[in-house]
Motif scaffolding. Structure first.
Motif, short mmCIF file in Angstrom:
data_model
loop_
_atom_site.label_atom_id
_atom_site.label_comp_id
_atom_site.label_asym_id
_atom_site.label_seq_id
_atom_site.Cartn_x
_atom_site.Cartn_y
_atom_site.Cartn_z
N PRO A 68 20.17 -7.02 -8.25
CA PRO A 68 21.37 -7.78 -7.89
C PRO A 68 20.97 -8.98 -7.02
O PRO A 68 20.28 -8.82 -6.01
CB PRO A 68 22.21 -6.77 -7.11
CG PRO A 68 21.78 -5.44 -7.65
CD PRO A 68 20.30 -5.58 -7.92
N ASP A 69 21.38 -10.16 -7.43
CA ASP A 69 20.96 -11.38 -6.74
C ASP A 69 22.09 -11.89 -5.84
O ASP A 69 23.17 -12.22 -6.33
CB ASP A 69 20.59 -12.45 -7.78
CG ASP A 69 19.91 -13.67 -7.17
OD1 ASP A 69 20.23 -14.01 -6.00
OD2 ASP A 69 19.08 -14.29 -7.84
N PRO A 70 21.85 -11.96 -4.53
CA PRO A 70 22.92 -12.40 -3.62
C PRO A 70 23.41 -13.81 -3.91
O PRO A 70 24.57 -14.13 -3.62
CB PRO A 70 22.27 -12.30 -2.23
CG PRO A 70 20.80 -12.25 -2.48
CD PRO A 70 20.62 -11.61 -3.80
N ASN A 74 25.74 -11.21 -6.59
CA ASN A 74 25.13 -9.88 -6.75
C ASN A 74 25.12 -9.39 -8.19
O ASN A 74 25.10 -8.18 -8.45
CB ASN A 74 25.83 -8.85 -5.85
CG ASN A 74 25.44 -9.02 -4.39
OD1 ASN A 74 24.27 -9.18 -4.07
ND2 ASN A 74 26.43 -9.00 -3.50
N GLN A 407 13.40 -10.03 -8.18
CA GLN A 407 14.43 -10.71 -7.39
C GLN A 407 14.17 -12.22 -7.41
O GLN A 407 13.29 -12.71 -6.73
CB GLN A 407 14.43 -10.19 -5.97
CG GLN A 407 15.42 -10.88 -5.03
CD GLN A 407 16.85 -10.84 -5.57
OE1 GLN A 407 17.28 -11.79 -6.26
NE2 GLN A 407 17.57 -9.77 -5.28
#
Length: 554
Positions: A68-70, A74, A407
């Motif tokens: 999940p990429d902020p 996410n 990430q």
């Protein structure tokens, strides 16, 4: 069949196929090529528009997802990677792009001797068979085809003419080192078929007696004697085998799996390896760090005329016509693929060279390779060429079959956010310009309600996706996070190199497949040069009794 080879190459992808050909070419050295996937016998691999058929294929695609990429609300972003002879060159969008002269000069300026544009240009030319003919920067005798799109599509023409009205020069060759311009892309196709590195390099070499190709063989780890790599353990059909290298092990598993394999083998950040009780061979903090990727922002429009590929694919009769056109003339939409038009330009003042790239496609869908929309649609996909955001690839287990943590940290810097917003605004300028304006009925995504910078950025976070160029995770250099030197040898170790997209210190300004071919061409020359040096003499290795392996080699 010998179980000991001079060179063991891990990964029959864009780089590995080149290495297998060049290292076995003179007949002097034995080469073993390990590939986790099968041979490229699936018909849709070879038909350019078959891109959509392989995008989610469970056999030919690793089908990775990021963490999940902020920066992307996410979301977990789908990252396809080729698992087949040819690797990503067998499933990619076929775009033939080298990048800018400034990209490679920056590598050299950072201390990587031999990687300036003047140094890498001979290897680009060596690999290339360009139908534009000979020129100062073009090659015509290489195995990899650069084919021009001959058919002219009214939508692509509208896109090109709109950019010209906005002051962008028309270009027929984006690969001279100066990319600024708009025009039709060249493609890695030959006679209406995909020209992957498996087709261009591996197939011509596969019958050589000194080349062994072992398919469906997933590398588990590299073995060392002290600090020298001398073997690779791989799994095939539930069994483990060991293949030994007298001279070198070369990792060409890609920017996600080469660092994973190093970490599993005890080469990487000591704290990470200790966490999974992996014995440390070499503490290299940069293994898996410096991850970069191009984030694409796909803006979609409904067309005023039924001239899109959406219309072709929705009509049984037009689909039949497309099929017959390709079958009898190797032309038409099936021979071109998805994206036709390219544009490189600057959208912020401080950029000295183009900072965005477009992939113009005559179809629209919710995702790359997805089902086309039920209306006449097309896509202008824009990406920032030199992102500042950096992510990482890190193992989450000592199990080689467990995908690593990925990430990307998209949009984590202010410059990256500024450029994607500017890219969306520039796309709207294109859409509002005469030659294209008359072909547009409405903006489907993001839609006219997204006007403020905040609204545009939110659209980018919610709908942005990879354009399939993860790079940089085993970076070349001499700084504390560098993994390989300028000859692509892993720092502090012997008999081990990395040759793929992961060695890029900074991401090139454009598609990565052709630059990786160049990297492998240059690496093969360096490897063969070093093989003649007395200091890199053959290592004594003791063969192990694994005769069952012979039945699994192809």
């Amino acid at each position: 069949m010998s179980l000991i080879y001079d060179f063991v190459v891990v990964g029959a992808g864009s780089a590995g196929c080149v290495l297998a050909n060049r290292l076995s070419e003179n007949g002097r050295y034995s080469v073993c090529l390990l590939e986790a996937g099968p041979p490229d016998r699936y018909p849709w691999i070879h038909i350019p528009i078959g891109y959509a058929k392989t995008m989610f294929h469970p056999v030919y695609n690793w089908g990775f997802y990021t963490d999940p990429d902020p920066g992307m609300n996410n979301r977990r972003i789908y990252w396809p990677r080729g698992k087949v002879w040819g690797g990503c060159s067998s499933i990619n969008g076929l775009i033939y792009i080298r990048g800018q002269q400034a990209d490679y000069d920056a590598w050299a300026d950072a201390g990587n001797e031999g990687w300036a544009w003047k140094d890498v240009l001979p290897y680009f030319r060596r690999s290339e068979n360009n139908d534009l003919g000979p020129g100062p920067t073009r090659g015509t005798d290489g195995p990899l085809s650069a084919s021009s799109i001959k058919a002219r599509h009214p939508l692509t023409e509208g896109f090109i003419n709109a950019a010209v009205e906005l002051g962008v020069p028309r270009s027929r060759d984006f690969n001279s080192g100066d990319q600024e311009g708009v025009g039709y892309y060249q493609l890695t196709t030959r006679n209406g078929l995909r020209c992957s590195t498996a087709v261009a390099y591996l197939k011509p070499a596969q019958k050589r007696s000194n080349l062994t190709i072992i398919s469906q063989a997933k590398a588990q780890r590299v073995l060392f004697e002290g600090t020298r790599a001398n073997a690779v353990v791989y799994e095939q059909n539930g069994q483990q085998f060991t293949v030994k290298a007298k001279r070198e092990v070369v990792l060409s598993a890609g920017a996600l799996q080469s660092p994973q394999l190093l970490q599993l083998s005890g080469v990487g950040p000591s704290e990470l390896l200790q966490k999974f009780s992996i014995p440390l061979v070499k503490d290299l903090p940069g293994v898996g760090e410096n991850l970069q990727d191009h984030l694409q922002i796909r803006m979609m429009y409904e067309c005023t005329r039924p001239i899109t590929t959406n219309d072709e694919l929705r009509s049984p009769w037009r689909k039949l016509r497309m099929g017959l056109q390709w079958l009898f003339t190797r032309s038409g939409p099936l021979a071109i693929g998805i994206n036709q038009g390219g544009l490189f330009t600057k959208v912020i003042e401080q950029s000295k060279t183009p900072d965005i790239q477009y992939h113009f496609g005559t179809l629209s869908a919710d995702s790359a390779g997805g089902k086309v929309h039920p209306f006449s649609g097309f896509t202008m996909s824009v990406c920032q060429l030199r992102p500042e955001s950096r992510g990482y690839v890190r193992i989450v287990s000592a199990d080689p079959n467990q995908p690593p943590s990925m990430q990307p940290n998209y949009l984590s810097t202010e410059l990256d956010r500024q450029i994607v917003i500017a890219g969306v605004r520039y796309t709207r300028k294109l859409a509002a310009t005469g030659p294209l304006k008359d072909l547009i009925k409405r903006e489907h995504l993001p839609g006219i309600e997204a006007q403020s910078d905040e609204q545009i950025l939110e659209f980018c976070r919610q709908y942005g996706a990879t354009i399939f160029h993860p790079s940089g995770t085993c970076k070349m250099g001499s700084d504390p996070l560098a993994v390989v030197d300028s000859r692509l040898r892993v720092h502090g170790l012997q008999g081990l190199r990395v040759v793929d997209c992961s060695i890029m210190p900074t991401l090139v300004s454009g598609n990565t497949n052709v630059p990786v071919v160049m990297i492998a061409e240059k690496a093969s020359t360096m490897i063969l040069e070093d093989a003649l040096k007395p200091s890199l003499a053959t290592v004594n290795v003791n063969p192990t009794k694994t005769s069952e392996l012979c039945a699994h080699a192809s």
